[in-house]
Design an enzyme around this catalytic site. Structure first.
Site, PDB file in Angstrom:
ATOM      1  N   GLY A  46     -48.762  21.800  32.924  1.00  0.00           N
ATOM      2  CA  GLY A  46     -48.029  21.996  31.676  1.00  0.00           C
ATOM      3  C   GLY A  46     -46.526  21.947  31.895  1.00  0.00           C
ATOM      4  O   GLY A  46     -45.776  21.399  31.085  1.00  0.00           O
ATOM      5  N   ILE A  85     -56.557  16.466  45.462  1.00  0.00           N
ATOM      6  CA  ILE A  85     -56.956  16.314  46.863  1.00  0.00           C
ATOM      7  C   ILE A  85     -58.238  17.070  47.157  1.00  0.00           C
ATOM      8  O   ILE A  85     -59.099  16.597  47.887  1.00  0.00           O
ATOM      9  CB  ILE A  85     -55.803  16.784  47.789  1.00  0.00           C
ATOM     10  N   GLU A  90     -56.667  23.408  40.512  1.00  0.00           N
ATOM     11  CA  GLU A  90     -56.430  22.386  39.484  1.00  0.00           C
ATOM     12  C   GLU A  90     -57.732  21.697  39.081  1.00  0.00           C
ATOM     13  O   GLU A  90     -57.921  21.317  37.931  1.00  0.00           O
ATOM     14  CB  GLU A  90     -55.411  21.352  39.977  1.00  0.00           C
ATOM     15  N   LYS A  93     -59.660  24.028  36.871  1.00  0.00           N
ATOM     16  CA  LYS A  93     -59.069  24.017  35.535  1.00  0.00           C
ATOM     17  C   LYS A  93     -59.545  22.787  34.754  1.00  0.00           C
ATOM     18  O   LYS A  93     -59.899  22.885  33.574  1.00  0.00           O
ATOM     19  CB  LYS A  93     -57.540  24.006  35.694  1.00  0.00           C
ATOM     20  N   HIS A 146     -50.024  21.039  50.436  1.00  0.00           N
ATOM     21  CA  HIS A 146     -49.504  22.039  49.509  1.00  0.00           C
ATOM     22  C   HIS A 146     -49.962  23.428  49.910  1.00  0.00           C
ATOM     23  O   HIS A 146     -49.172  24.343  50.042  1.00  0.00           O
ATOM     24  CB  HIS A 146     -49.924  21.730  48.072  1.00  0.00           C
ATOM     25  N   GLU A 177     -47.766  26.548  51.012  1.00  0.00           N
ATOM     26  CA  GLU A 177     -48.135  27.815  50.384  1.00  0.00           C
ATOM     27  C   GLU A 177     -49.422  28.426  50.910  1.00  0.00           C
ATOM     28  O   GLU A 177     -49.892  29.420  50.367  1.00  0.00           O
ATOM     29  CB  GLU A 177     -48.256  27.612  48.860  1.00  0.00           C
ATOM     30  N   VAL A 206     -48.350  12.671  45.450  1.00  0.00           N
ATOM     31  CA  VAL A 206     -47.027  12.130  45.158  1.00  0.00           C
ATOM     32  C   VAL A 206     -46.027  12.686  46.172  1.00  0.00           C
ATOM     33  O   VAL A 206     -46.236  13.753  46.738  1.00  0.00           O
ATOM     34  CB  VAL A 206     -46.562  12.515  43.731  1.00  0.00           C
ATOM     35  N   HIS A 210     -41.755  18.845  46.665  1.00  0.00           N
ATOM     36  CA  HIS A 210     -42.050  19.432  47.974  1.00  0.00           C
ATOM     37  C   HIS A 210     -41.653  18.481  49.104  1.00  0.00           C
ATOM     38  O   HIS A 210     -41.091  18.908  50.111  1.00  0.00           O
ATOM     39  CB  HIS A 210     -43.526  19.789  48.085  1.00  0.00           C
TER      40      HIS A 210
END
Ligand code: CO
Length: 264
Positions: A46, A85, A90, A93, A146, A177, A206, A210
């Site tokens: 979002g 990945i 995600e 969701k 990530h 993270e 992408v 990061h």
């Protein structure tokens, strides 16, 4: 509108340069492999959707809007292929957002994320190694994933383990993270006193914020700066995973499976 659609769902990025080089080619490969389906794009973030709208006037649907649009246009068979990945937050969701639309289509199938079965890890590792430099005694390759609090996080460890089994123990995976973090990467580099050079690359679809900032940015806390402060020579390869043809092939295989078309 044809009766069949393919909705390609990405986390999204506000960096239009990497969008063109990563998400667009994934969508193009998927469109070519499933030519009987009309292709639509959705992003799950979002924050990114709002930023693109406000800054660029660029409107991209989220998953509910995209599915609403397809159902309203008379699509009966929808395949949703994520470019995520792993089966992390995600992807959860996405599944939750697709669920209420089941009754709106005769068939609604969601493809698997990049790293699901052992075969995916193997194909991913080979695709990465094809594009990366050969093994050298004084060099290590460090990927920045990530990382997540989700129980899917060990996917990073499994990928590294597989790379090592393919003979590439010079490749290390760290995350921003999750575990392993950059501290573990530094410790494992220090256990290899012969290593003086480090190739840094994102392990993200992408090469966005990061990659540009946390990995390769000029600030003293970027991975590049911290490695250089320790005396390592660095070489940043800001290539998003969407730029590797072999990795795009995994998404294509998963979309074909979800479509029930089987591999070609
Ligand atoms: Co992030």
């Amino acid at each position: 509108m044809p009766e069949k659609a393919l909705l390609v769902v990405s986390f999204g990025t506000s960096h239009l340069d990497t969008l063109e080089k990563t998400i667009v080619p994934i969508e193009e490969d998927l469109a070519a492999a499933l030519p009987d389906r009309v292709l639509r794009r959705a992003f799950t973030s979002g924050m990114i959707l709002r930023k693109l709208e406000a800054r660029d006037g660029l409107h991209i649907d989220d998953v509910p809007r995209a599915l609403e649009g397809l159902a309203g246009a008379g699509v009966r068979d929808a395949v949703v292929q994520p470019t995520h990945i792993m089966h992390g937050a995600e992807y959860d969701k996405l599944l939750a957002q697709a669920e209420p639309f089941r009754g709106r289509f005769e068939r609604l199938a969601v493809g698997r994320p990049l790293l699901s079965a052992e075969e995916d890890y193997r194909q991913a590792a080979e695709a990465l190694l094809e594009a990366l430099p050969e093994r050298a005694e004084d060099r290590a390759l460090v990927f920045m994933g990530h990382g997540t609090e989700h129980f899917a996080n060990p996917a990073y460890c499994q990928l590294e383990y597989l790379l090592h089994d393919l003979g590439r123990t010079d490749v290390l995976v760290g995350t921003v993270e999750g575990y392993p973090g950059f501290g573990e990467v530094l410790r494992r580099l220090s256990e290899r006193p012969g290593v003086r050079r480090v190739v840094l690359a994102p392990l993200m679809i992408v090469a966005g914020d990061h990659a540009k900032n946390d990995l390769a940015g000029p600030e003293p806390d970027s991975w590049k700066s911290q490695l250089e402060a320790l005396g390592y020579e660095t070489d940043c390869r800001l290539t998003g995973l969407g730029e590797y043809p072999g990795l795009r092939g995994i998404f294509v295989r998963h979309a074909l499976e979800a479509a029930g078309d089987g591999p070609k």
